[in-house]
Enzyme design. Structure first.
Site, PDB file in Angstrom:
ATOM      1  N   MET A  77    -126.259 -19.832  22.726  1.00  0.00           N
ATOM      2  CA  MET A  77    -127.703 -20.059  22.717  1.00  0.00           C
ATOM      3  C   MET A  77    -128.339 -19.260  23.858  1.00  0.00           C
ATOM      4  O   MET A  77    -129.439 -19.568  24.311  1.00  0.00           O
ATOM      5  CB  MET A  77    -128.028 -21.548  22.853  1.00  0.00           C
ATOM      6  CG  MET A  77    -127.642 -22.340  21.620  1.00  0.00           C
ATOM      7  SD  MET A  77    -128.505 -23.896  21.378  1.00  0.00           S
ATOM      8  CE  MET A  77    -128.410 -24.675  22.949  1.00  0.00           C
ATOM      9  N   GLY A  78    -127.648 -18.230  24.301  1.00  0.00           N
ATOM     10  CA  GLY A  78    -128.187 -17.386  25.356  1.00  0.00           C
ATOM     11  C   GLY A  78    -127.990 -18.001  26.730  1.00  0.00           C
ATOM     12  O   GLY A  78    -127.163 -18.890  26.914  1.00  0.00           O
ATOM     13  N   ALA A  79    -128.773 -17.510  27.695  1.00  0.00           N
ATOM     14  CA  ALA A  79    -128.610 -17.919  29.103  1.00  0.00           C
ATOM     15  C   ALA A  79    -127.136 -17.750  29.492  1.00  0.00           C
ATOM     16  O   ALA A  79    -126.492 -18.660  29.987  1.00  0.00           O
ATOM     17  CB  ALA A  79    -129.114 -19.329  29.336  1.00  0.00           C
ATOM     18  N   GLY A 112    -118.645 -18.016  31.930  1.00  0.00           N
ATOM     19  CA  GLY A 112    -117.833 -18.610  30.868  1.00  0.00           C
ATOM     20  C   GLY A 112    -118.032 -17.907  29.534  1.00  0.00           C
ATOM     21  O   GLY A 112    -117.072 -17.625  28.821  1.00  0.00           O
ATOM     22  N   HIS A 113    -119.289 -17.623  29.198  1.00  0.00           N
ATOM     23  CA  HIS A 113    -119.570 -16.870  27.973  1.00  0.00           C
ATOM     24  C   HIS A 113    -118.901 -15.502  28.029  1.00  0.00           C
ATOM     25  O   HIS A 113    -118.269 -15.056  27.060  1.00  0.00           O
ATOM     26  CB  HIS A 113    -121.076 -16.652  27.792  1.00  0.00           C
ATOM     27  CG  HIS A 113    -121.866 -17.860  27.487  1.00  0.00           C
ATOM     28  ND1 HIS A 113    -122.753 -18.387  28.383  1.00  0.00           N
ATOM     29  CD2 HIS A 113    -121.921 -18.645  26.382  1.00  0.00           C
ATOM     30  CE1 HIS A 113    -123.334 -19.443  27.843  1.00  0.00           C
ATOM     31  NE2 HIS A 113    -122.838 -19.628  26.631  1.00  0.00           N
ATOM     32  N   GLN A 124    -130.453 -28.413  17.386  1.00  0.00           N
ATOM     33  CA  GLN A 124    -129.484 -28.982  18.322  1.00  0.00           C
ATOM     34  C   GLN A 124    -130.135 -29.826  19.417  1.00  0.00           C
ATOM     35  O   GLN A 124    -129.449 -30.337  20.283  1.00  0.00           O
ATOM     36  CB  GLN A 124    -128.658 -27.864  18.956  1.00  0.00           C
ATOM     37  CG  GLN A 124    -127.729 -27.212  17.957  1.00  0.00           C
ATOM     38  CD  GLN A 124    -126.838 -26.171  18.579  1.00  0.00           C
ATOM     39  OE1 GLN A 124    -126.791 -25.045  18.121  1.00  0.00           O
ATOM     40  NE2 GLN A 124    -126.108 -26.526  19.612  1.00  0.00           N
ATOM     41  N   HIS A 140    -123.512 -16.881  30.966  1.00  0.00           N
ATOM     42  CA  HIS A 140    -122.907 -17.029  32.287  1.00  0.00           C
ATOM     43  C   HIS A 140    -121.457 -16.559  32.211  1.00  0.00           C
ATOM     44  O   HIS A 140    -121.000 -16.086  31.160  1.00  0.00           O
ATOM     45  CB  HIS A 140    -123.003 -18.486  32.768  1.00  0.00           C
ATOM     46  CG  HIS A 140    -122.498 -19.489  31.778  1.00  0.00           C
ATOM     47  ND1 HIS A 140    -121.169 -19.637  31.468  1.00  0.00           N
ATOM     48  CD2 HIS A 140    -123.171 -20.384  31.014  1.00  0.00           C
ATOM     49  CE1 HIS A 140    -121.020 -20.589  30.571  1.00  0.00           C
ATOM     50  NE2 HIS A 140    -122.224 -21.057  30.267  1.00  0.00           N
TER      51      HIS A 140
END
Length: 107
Positions: free
Chosen positions: A30-32, A36-37, A61, A34
């Site tokens: 969902m963007g933003a 981890g992504h 969601q 970091h």
């Protein structure tokens, strides 16, 4: 880096990918973005020819409208983070593209 915003664009691209017998990894977000992504994208890039990263803030969601409105939307920054990686493609549709009028939705 390619960025697609419509379902038709991504469908045509995926058909060509299949014709070329390329392995595709998928990282939905969902963007933003970091670290981890990015680690998921890097792992997918190691295991596949191409990685498709979706960036879509899905209103379905969220229980509270205020939470949806306050969710960070940083598409330009997300694209900048991903541009440092090779073999990544972005799918960043808007809500109207994902939920066109007339589409039945059962909660």
């Amino acid at each position: 880096m390619q960025t697609f915003v419509t379902r038709d664009e991504i469908s045509l691209w995926r058909k060509q990918l299949a014709l070329d017998h390329k392995k595709l990894g998928f990282v939905p977000t969902m963007g933003a973005l970091h670290a981890g992504h990015l680690s998921l994208v890097e792992k997918a890039a190691q295991e596949n020819d191409t990685v498709l990263v979706s960036i879509f803030v899905n209103p379905r969601q969220f229980n509270q409208q205020a939470d949806l409105q306050s969710y960070p939307r940083m598409l330009e920054a997300d694209i900048a983070l991903l541009s440092a990686l090779s073999n990544v493609v972005i799918f960043a549709p808007n809500e109207a593209e994902m939920y066109p009028s007339g589409l039945a939705f059962e909660p």
